[in-house]
Design an enzyme around this catalytic site. Structure first.
Site, mmCIF file in Angstrom:
data_model
loop_
_atom_site.group_PDB
_atom_site.id
_atom_site.type_symbol
_atom_site.label_atom_id
_atom_site.label_comp_id
_atom_site.label_asym_id
_atom_site.label_seq_id
_atom_site.Cartn_x
_atom_site.Cartn_y
_atom_site.Cartn_z
ATOM 1 N N LEU A 1 0.821 -1.431 -0.383
ATOM 2 C CA LEU A 1 -0.191 -0.014 0.117
ATOM 3 C C LEU A 1 0.652 1.419 -0.343
ATOM 4 C CD1 LEU A 1 -3.303 -0.806 2.292
ATOM 5 C CD2 LEU A 1 -3.154 -1.642 0.070
ATOM 6 N N HIS B 1 10.561 -14.101 1.612
ATOM 7 C CA HIS B 1 11.161 -13.398 0.510
ATOM 8 C C HIS B 1 12.231 -14.592 0.169
ATOM 9 C CE1 HIS B 1 11.445 -10.622 -3.212
ATOM 10 N NE2 HIS B 1 13.032 -11.977 -2.837
ATOM 11 N N HIS C 1 5.264 -15.751 -3.311
ATOM 12 C CA HIS C 1 4.963 -15.553 -4.468
ATOM 13 C C HIS C 1 5.984 -16.583 -4.927
ATOM 14 C CE1 HIS C 1 8.593 -13.093 -3.442
ATOM 15 N NE2 HIS C 1 8.336 -12.159 -3.144
ATOM 16 N N ASN D 1 9.083 -9.417 -9.368
ATOM 17 C CA ASN D 1 10.303 -10.105 -8.772
ATOM 18 C C ASN D 1 9.173 -10.977 -7.930
ATOM 19 O OD1 ASN D 1 12.757 -11.037 -7.253
ATOM 20 N ND2 ASN D 1 13.434 -9.307 -6.617
ATOM 21 N N ASP E 1 0.237 -10.162 -4.491
ATOM 22 C CA ASP E 1 1.752 -8.849 -4.491
ATOM 23 C C ASP E 1 1.354 -7.314 -5.032
ATOM 24 O OD1 ASP E 1 4.409 -8.639 -4.010
ATOM 25 O OD2 ASP E 1 4.973 -9.954 -6.295
#
Length: 425
Positions: free
Chosen positions: A59, A177, A230, A276, A303
């Site tokens: 955000l 990540h 992700h 990414n 994402d």
């Protein structure tokens, strides 16, 4: 509070029925309902789902309000059918203290469009050197339970172990990540045939897979909860499959763009396709779709990564990675999975709500439950026009694509945030 009667609507793909919303909850479900004081919404041909929940949203506020604010991102989320989003920590200042996460939480409450649940940073300043105030963020008004340095990998295995041990005390989650930084330095796209042809330095799949393999072993050793952000490669899927078979407490997400777009998109050198982890191959997409269907990958997370014009409309090498996702995610899921409504509800609402511990979200519409729901027209098709998106940014990879499905209405605790496809406020 206004009552709403949605008539002849299919709840998660079931036979058409009526649904009455009153005083913030689903009051009644059944055919032939009558409520003279209610606003009637014609639900013929429409499907009602539990409000969508996104575990991975950027955000940008505080710090990059030119790209997005909590309010604009919340509006985009509501228009995408979401009733709750988890706001990632890579803001400026970083959400690594109780004060910053409480600021984001309060901004979400003030906007009142979706429930905004802050994600706290794992390390101070996302620098990967020392743990952030995990306990203070967990005890704050924001009640943080998910911690992530997303955008950066917690590369130090000792630090990752300590983080997993720390959050175990309050059943928290470390969301990783997965990117071994020494294998991706200077990388511009997926390492493979296309990167060789284009002359761009590649981001190898093993850079993701090696970190996931390490972290599931650490989580297994500690007995703590790990979430993998992700996931993008077939090899990662196999690592996760083996870990889950052993009972490791690991969950994983896949993004809409990794389910649909391949690395061939980079051949245009259009920076809107720079992300990414990078877009991968058709074989990876096939593995990700299969893993999503059989539950090795638990959820779809957007994402959503808005960027200001100057950070995207530039040379590929200098462009920031990231794509918009909130307003198109359900359409992509419908395109990829088809009208598998129970599976869509599981992967985009029930399971993410359960992982994040968001009480009242991820519950199918039924008498007595909070009226957090979305209503979609699956027969509609829409062409994505960036200028019409609610986000402050325009970096959507689906510009001028025609996608299935249209969000007709979204309700947050019985109050409409979207009606007739338009934001209410």
């Amino acid at each position: 509070m206004t009552a709403y009667l949605i008539t002849s609507v299919s709840i998660v793909g079931a036979a058409p029925t009526d649904l009455l919303i009153r005083d913030g909850v689903v009051a009644e479900v059944g055919p032939g309902l009558s409520a003279p004081d209610a606003v009637v919404v014609d639900g013929a041909g429409l499907v009602a789902l539990p409000g969508l929940v996104d575990l991975h949203t950027h955000l940008r506020e505080p710090g990059r309000e030119d790209a997005e604010t909590v309010e604009s991102g919340s509006r985009a989320a509501a228009l995408g059918g979401y009733t709750a989003v988890c706001a990632m920590a890579n803001t400026s200042p970083v959400a690594d203290t109780a004060g910053v996460v409480e600021q984001v939480w309060r901004l979400g409450r003030e906007a009142g469009l979706v429930d905004v649940q802050p994600v706290g940073a794992v390390t101070v300043g996302l620098a990967g050197e020392r743990l952030a105030e995990l306990g203070a963020m967990a005890d704050s008004a924001a009640r943080v339970r998910i911690f992530s340095d997303d955008g950066h990998c917690v590369a130090d295995p000792l630090l990752m172990r300590r983080a997993l041990e720390y959050v175990k005390a309050f059943d928290g989650i470390i969301a990783q990540h997965a990117e071994e930084p020494r294998l991706t330095e200077g990388a511009q796209m997926h390492e493979g045939e296309v990167s060789t042809r284009l002359g761009l330095l590649g981001w190898p799949a093993v850079a993701e897979e090696a970190i996931i393999a390490r972290d599931v072993l650490l989580a297994e050793h500690v007995g703590s909860r790990l979430h993998v952000c992700h996931v993008s490669t077939a090899g990662s899927v196999e690592v996760l499959r083996q870990a889950k078979a052993r009972g490791v407490r690991v969950t994983a997400e896949v993004t809409p763009h990794h389910l649909l777009l391949t690395d061939e998109r980079a051949a245009t050198y259009d920076p809107v396709f720079k992300v990414n982890p990078p877009l991968r191959t058709a074989a990876d997409i096939a593995a990700l779709r299969a893993a999503l269907a059989d539950g090795v990958i638990d959820i779809i997370a957007t994402d959503h990564a808005p960027h200001a014009v100057e950070d995207k409309e530039c040379e590929w090498a200098y462009a920031r990675p990231g794509m918009l996702g909130l307003e198109t995610a359900l359409s992509i899921a419908l395109d990829v999975l088809g009208p598998e409504w129970d599976l869509i509800a599981e992967r985009m609402s029930r399971t993410p709500a359960r992982i994040a511990g968001l009480t009242g979200h991820g519950v199918d519409p039924a008498p007595g439950v909070p009226a957090n729901l979305t209503v979609i027209d699956p027969a509609a098709r829409r062409t994505i026009e960036p200028a019409e998106l609610a986000s402050r940014s325009r970096n959507t990879p689906y510009a001028r694509m025609t996608l299935p499905g249209r969000i007709v209405a979204t309700f947050l605790r019985g109050e409409p945030t979207v009606l007739d496809g338009k934001a209410v406020k």
